[in-house]
Design a protein around this motif. Structure first.
Motif, mmCIF file in Angstrom:
data_model
loop_
_atom_site.group_PDB
_atom_site.id
_atom_site.type_symbol
_atom_site.label_atom_id
_atom_site.label_comp_id
_atom_site.label_asym_id
_atom_site.label_seq_id
_atom_site.Cartn_x
_atom_site.Cartn_y
_atom_site.Cartn_z
ATOM 1 N N LEU A 519 0.835 -1.200 0.000
ATOM 2 C CA LEU A 519 0.000 0.000 0.000
ATOM 3 C C LEU A 519 0.871 1.253 0.000
ATOM 4 C CD1 LEU A 519 -3.041 0.736 0.140
ATOM 5 C CD2 LEU A 519 -2.798 0.864 2.608
ATOM 6 N N ALA A 520 1.922 1.246 0.818
ATOM 7 C CA ALA A 520 2.838 2.382 0.854
ATOM 8 C C ALA A 520 3.491 2.586 -0.510
ATOM 9 C CB ALA A 520 3.899 2.149 1.926
ATOM 10 N N ALA A 521 3.908 1.504 -1.136
ATOM 11 C CA ALA A 521 4.541 1.608 -2.454
ATOM 12 C C ALA A 521 3.579 2.187 -3.483
ATOM 13 C CB ALA A 521 5.040 0.238 -2.899
ATOM 14 N N ALA A 522 2.323 1.801 -3.393
ATOM 15 C CA ALA A 522 1.338 2.308 -4.348
ATOM 16 C C ALA A 522 1.185 3.817 -4.243
ATOM 17 C CB ALA A 522 -0.004 1.621 -4.107
ATOM 18 N N TYR A 523 1.333 4.347 -3.041
ATOM 19 C CA TYR A 523 1.203 5.787 -2.834
ATOM 20 C C TYR A 523 2.555 6.512 -2.880
ATOM 21 C CZ TYR A 523 -3.720 5.397 -1.496
ATOM 22 O OH TYR A 523 -5.084 5.194 -1.504
ATOM 23 N N GLY A 524 3.643 5.783 -3.107
ATOM 24 C CA GLY A 524 4.948 6.411 -3.183
ATOM 25 C C GLY A 524 5.486 6.880 -1.859
ATOM 26 N N VAL A 525 5.154 6.149 -0.795
ATOM 27 C CA VAL A 525 5.600 6.505 0.549
ATOM 28 C C VAL A 525 6.604 5.467 1.025
ATOM 29 C CG1 VAL A 525 4.873 6.928 2.940
ATOM 30 C CG2 VAL A 525 3.376 7.573 1.041
ATOM 31 N N GLY A 526 7.704 5.917 1.652
ATOM 32 C CA GLY A 526 8.694 4.994 2.166
ATOM 33 C C GLY A 526 8.118 4.095 3.240
ATOM 34 N N HIS A 527 8.715 2.913 3.399
ATOM 35 C CA HIS A 527 8.189 1.934 4.336
ATOM 36 C C HIS A 527 9.321 1.141 4.952
ATOM 37 C CE1 HIS A 527 6.743 -2.122 5.488
ATOM 38 N NE2 HIS A 527 5.657 -1.509 5.866
ATOM 39 N N SER A 528 9.226 0.882 6.254
ATOM 40 C CA SER A 528 10.131 -0.047 6.923
ATOM 41 C C SER A 528 9.325 -0.874 7.898
ATOM 42 C CB SER A 528 11.261 0.695 7.644
ATOM 43 O OG SER A 528 10.737 1.560 8.640
ATOM 44 N N LEU A 529 9.778 -2.100 8.116
ATOM 45 C CA LEU A 529 9.067 -3.031 8.982
ATOM 46 C C LEU A 529 9.951 -3.410 10.153
ATOM 47 C CD1 LEU A 529 6.651 -4.970 9.503
ATOM 48 C CD2 LEU A 529 7.874 -6.672 8.123
ATOM 49 N N VAL A 530 9.403 -3.312 11.380
ATOM 50 C CA VAL A 530 10.129 -3.736 12.578
ATOM 51 C C VAL A 530 9.200 -4.584 13.428
ATOM 52 C CG1 VAL A 530 11.581 -1.669 12.587
ATOM 53 C CG2 VAL A 530 9.468 -1.692 13.915
ATOM 54 N N SER A 531 9.799 -5.381 14.287
ATOM 55 C CA SER A 531 8.986 -6.224 15.177
ATOM 56 C C SER A 531 9.505 -6.213 16.603
ATOM 57 C CB SER A 531 8.942 -7.666 14.655
ATOM 58 O OG SER A 531 10.255 -8.192 14.570
ATOM 59 N N THR A 532 10.621 -5.508 16.846
ATOM 60 C CA THR A 532 11.183 -5.441 18.198
ATOM 61 C C THR A 532 11.332 -3.986 18.616
ATOM 62 O OG1 THR A 532 13.477 -5.382 17.414
ATOM 63 C CG2 THR A 532 12.485 -7.556 17.789
#
Length: 581
Positions: A519-532
């Motif tokens: 979804l972020a890519a579709a809107y051209g927004v940077g994205h990072s994923l964390v879990s800790t």
């Protein structure tokens, strides 16, 4: 809420020639500018074209900032955020029909939060109303009691007087009427476009000044020695402001401050206060005698229970009219000045304040221990880190996010960020758009903490058209694949009992499998994923440049048990402190 809803005259004054659509629109823009409006969010449409062209002229002349949003609901909340961060009226322009109705959620929030939101709704002229003409409905007074003023401005008439009255109502210029939204319904008759000889002026770069929105600290003189000693607590609800912290400090009283109070700092602030209230109840050694309330309390049942106690007297500091309750509908004694409030509150003894601070410190320590024992990120641990690292501006979404900060956010010695929240009606709608408006209006780095359901509810707020200004906005999404807050309410008990099968999960948990990175890519927004928490701390340590989403994956299935462990640990720690007093 009292309003000044009325209609403009049905016909232009005699001997006054009818104004063309663009001429009337230019007058409207000039009056808005004179009234302090510098930001207008425009949703495209045909009937609103005269206003759009007039605004384009004002923008080219360097007088107005225009933002374009194709979704009117996003436009309304963006304007709301602009008004919140600038402290000035902000306007939103729509065409006729359903476009106007999409503004209702933002108008309702602005009503209860006293935000000067100017609705410019374009309409068909009178001769087309009720005829079945395309995109024509009953727009005058569409928002009813939700607005402070509503004017239906006929096509061909001069809108100056109605707009001036609307601006006065929006900004709280009338006695006993708090600021809030207004509707200016502007009817336009063809032609709706400029003539062939007209064009935009030579572009002039608008000189922008960043509004000073840094966190504030106040100082008040120490409470007079002749005030009686009382076991009073200072409760700072939403929008209380730094005066609550200053009052608590001057009177030697414990400060129980919600995150969006902008009072949650200083030496008297107690972090996990809501878990302490039961230890200062009527059967305790040191029961609370009085409560001094600043702002609007919205977050927790323990606070509501405290204010409802018959054995506790309470007063509300209300120097100006407020929009969040109707006079006579609350039990607190409203007081308009700090002198009367001081006499009501008295002053605290050192032992009273020390007991609260020691209990609060023990509670914070035990809470932190429980959270640090969790290998994965949790709602409270994420909230604590976001609160710790945020600078500039911080928006807290409704639902669990702001409550997790209220629970786990450690009060600092000095405020680090100006905190916002849509607590007028505490809805989850429009949060990304509100954050965008706050970031653009305040012109500083902004962080927003919200849950995945809140994020998805306003995913359209990520859409910025080509050439639109990009805010410096970090969006922290706590993604537990559904609505976690209901598991902490009675519905969690129903689910544990198994009496309704999967109904609670489906109807309240609203599980989903949305790919937020895609979804972020579709809107051209940077994205990072964390879990800790370590990964989140690293992400929060990066500077905020442009827009970026930090997605934190968590598991809500164990959230109810986590909160039970926190309550048990805090209760044991606090009892240990109080038994030694």
């Amino acid at each position: 809420m009292t309003s000044l809803n009325e209609s403009a005259p049905d016909t232009p004054e005699l001997d006054v020639p009818e104004l063309g659509a663009l001429a009337a629109a230019r007058i409207a823009v000039e009056v808005l500018f004179d009234g302090g409006v510098r930001h207008v969010v425009v949703s495209p449409g045909s009937r609103s074209a005269p206003m759009a062209y007039a605004l384009a002229e004002a923008s080219a002349a360097g007088r107005m900032d225009l933002l374009v949003r194709i979704d009117e609901r996003c436009a309304g909340f963006t304007a709301l955020g602009l008004a919140l961060s600038t402290g000035s009226p902000a306007a939103v322009l729509t065409t006729s029909g359903t476009a106007v109705g999409n503004l209702m959620p933002a108008v309702m929030e602005a009503n209860h939060a006293a935000v000067p939101l100017i609705v410019l709704s374009a309409d068909r002229p009178d001769e087309l109303r009720g005829t079945g003409a395309n995109q024509t409905t009953i727009q005058p007074d569409l928002f009813g009691e939700q607005v402070r003023f509503a004017a239906d401005i006929p096509a061909g008439s001069n809108p100056q007087r109605a707009i001036q009255t609307g601006l006065s109502a929006a900004t709280g210029a009338f006695p006993d009427l708090p600021p809030g939204p207004v509707q200016l319904n502007l009817a336009f008759r063809d032609p709706l476009v400029p003539g062939p000889e007209e064009g935009l002026p030579e572009p002039v770069e608008r000189q922008r000044y960043r509004v000073g929105a840094e966190p504030l600290v106040m100082n008040l003189p120490p409470a007079p020695e002749d005030l009686p000693e009382r076991r009073t607590v200072v409760l700072a609800g939403h929008d209380a402001g730094p005066v609550a912290e200053a009052f608590a400090r001057a009177h030697n009283l414990p400060l129980l401050a919600e995150p969006s109070s902008n009072s949650r700092f200083g030496p008297n602030a107690v972090g996990p206060y809501r878990l302490l209230l039961e230890h200062f109840g009527p059967g305790s050694a040191q029961p609370i005698e009085r409560v001094v309330l600043f702002g609007r309390p919205t977050l927790s049942r323990p606070v509501a229970a405290l204010l409802a106690r018959a054995d506790v007297e309470s007063a509300l500091y209300q120097p100006v009219p407020v929009a969040w309750y109707e006079p006579g509908r609350r039990t607190e004694l409203p007081l308009e000045n700090l002198t009367d409030l001081a006499e009501f509150a008295g002053r605290g003894t050192s032992s009273w304040l020390d007991t609260w601070l020691l209990a609060g410190s023990a509670a914070q320590h035990s809470l932190d221990q429980v959270l640090s024992a969790e290998a994965a990120a949790t709602g409270p641990s994420v909230a604590a880190l976001v609160w710790k690292h945020s600078r500039g501006q911080l928006l807290l979404g409704s639902s669990n996010g702001i409550r997790d900060v209220d629970l786990a956010g450690l009060p600092a010695h000095d405020p680090a960020a100006t905190v916002y929240a849509n607590r007028g009606l505490a809805g989850i709608d429009g949060t990304i758009s509100t954050a965008t408006g706050i970031a653009l209006g305040g012109r500083q780095a902004t962080t927003v903490l919200l849950g995945d359901v809140t994020f998805l509810h306003d995913a359209g707020g990520l859409l910025l058209g080509a050439g639109e200004e990009q805010p410096d906005l970090r969006i922290v999404v706590l993604n537990d694949s559904g609505g976690a807050i209901f598991s902490l309410l009675e519905h969690g008990g129903v689910e544990e009992g198994g009496r309704y099968g999967d109904a609670v999960e489906r109807l309240f948990g609203t599980p989903h499998a949305v790919d937020i990175a895609a979804l972020a890519a579709a809107y051209g927004v940077g994205h990072s994923l964390v879990s800790t928490t370590a990964g989140l701390a690293e992400a929060l340590g990066r500077p905020v440049r442009g827009r970026a989403i930090v997605e934190v994956r968590t598991d809500r299935r164990s959230l109810r048990q986590l909160h039970a462990r926190i309550r048990e640990a805090v209760s044991a720690a606090v009892e240990g402190v109080l038994s030694g007093q």
